[in-house]
Design an enzyme around this catalytic site. Structure first.
Site, PDB file in Angstrom:
ATOM      1  N   LYS A   1     -62.731  36.351-136.306  1.00 12.78           N
ATOM      2  CA  LYS A   1     -61.927  36.299-137.531  1.00 12.78           C
ATOM      3  C   LYS A   1     -62.733  35.608-138.626  1.00 12.78           C
ATOM      4  O   LYS A   1     -63.278  34.514-138.414  1.00 12.78           O
ATOM      5  CB  LYS A   1     -60.634  35.537-137.225  1.00 12.78           C
TER       6      LYS A   1
HETATM    7  O1  G3P Z   1     -52.445  33.967-138.640  1.00 12.42           O
HETATM    8  C1  G3P Z   1     -52.293  34.085-140.005  1.00 12.42           C
HETATM    9  C2  G3P Z   1     -50.884  34.104-140.521  1.00 12.42           C
HETATM   10  O2  G3P Z   1     -50.064  34.895-139.710  1.00 12.42           O
HETATM   11  C3  G3P Z   1     -50.314  32.767-140.876  1.00 12.42           C
HETATM   12  O3  G3P Z   1     -48.966  32.827-141.250  1.00 12.42           O
HETATM   13  O4  G3P Z   1     -46.834  31.700-141.788  1.00 12.42           O
HETATM   14  O5  G3P Z   1     -48.976  30.402-141.883  1.00 12.42           O
HETATM   15  O6  G3P Z   1     -48.452  32.108-143.599  1.00 12.42           O
HETATM   16  P1  G3P Z   1     -48.293  31.702-142.167  1.00 12.42           P
END
Ligand code: G3P
Length: 217
Positions: A83
């Site tokens: 990633k």
């Molecule tokens: O893994 C990346 C993403 O899904 C993170 O989500 O909720 O932290 O914006 P969030």
């Protein structure tokens, strides 16, 4: 649409993997910090549980170091996906790693142009962050629709991995928008089968079945 779980919590991964519905796992530095685990150890453990792709994010923001980190991460298991952040260094690293036959997930995508660049450098996955766009009064799902259109226009093979999903409706909306994959927090995946009318209907069927006095077995 494939389902990835967005977590580094082993118990949740095992529980969801047992349903047969899990196609992969995504992690990020925040999720690793939340788990309190050693990064490489936890990635190795996840890769031993799930057959599908497991995204592990580089920590550096510099091209040369990203490549060194990707080399270490890619040796953990065959199903590791590197990633990388959507920066010029990340895109450059993506091009290099794609050339070496490694799978990549370009993350922190917030615009169609960023997604276009990721596809052009051969990313395996592009991760548009829906929830974080919604957080700033922007239509996150529109970004998925726009990327779908662009990728279809040019037959890019990069898969759209809808990320930063926080609600059950966002999962179905991502599927409607043509996302190839949704990465979903465990709590949201566990809610996807719930419906009060299913519960109500089942209670009635169970009660009526009892009235018949019959047994299938
Ligand atoms: O893994 C990346 C993403 O899904 C993170 O989500 O909720 O932290 O914006 P969030």
């Amino acid at each position: 649409m494939k389902f990835f779980v967005d977590t580094a919590e082993i118990d949740d991964i095992k529980e969801l993997n047992a349903t047969g519905l899990l196609d992969g796992v995504t992690t990020n530095p925040s999720l690793i910090a939340k788990s309190g685990r050693d990064f490489k150890e936890v990635v190795k453990e996840i890769c031993g549980i799930v057959n599908g792709p497991v995204s592990a994010e580089v920590a550096s923001t510099e091209y040369n170091v990203m490549l060194e980190e990707a080399d270490v991460l890619s040796r953990i298991a065959e199903n590791v996906v590197i990633k990388l952040p959507l920066t010029w260094d990340g895109l450059k690293a993506c091009k290099t790693l794609t050339g070496k036959g490694l799978k990549t997930n370009v993350t922190l995508c917030f615009s169609p142009n960023q997604a276009l660049l990721a596809a052009k450098v051969g990313a395996t996955y592009i991760s548009p962050f829906i929830g974080r766009l919604d957080d700033i009064n922007t239509d996150g799902m529109q970004l998925v629709e726009d990327i779908r259109q662009i990728y279809d226009n040019y037959a890019f093979a990069t898969e759209i991995l809808a990320a930063s999903l926080r609600t059950v409706n966002q999962v179905s909306d991502a599927a409607l928008a043509g996302a190839d994959v949704a990465t979903i927090p465990p709590a949201i995946i566990k809610k996807l089968a719930d419906h009060p009318l299913t519960d109500k209907g089942l209670a009635a069927f169970v009660a009526d079945w009892k009235k018949t006095g019959q047994s299938i077995l």
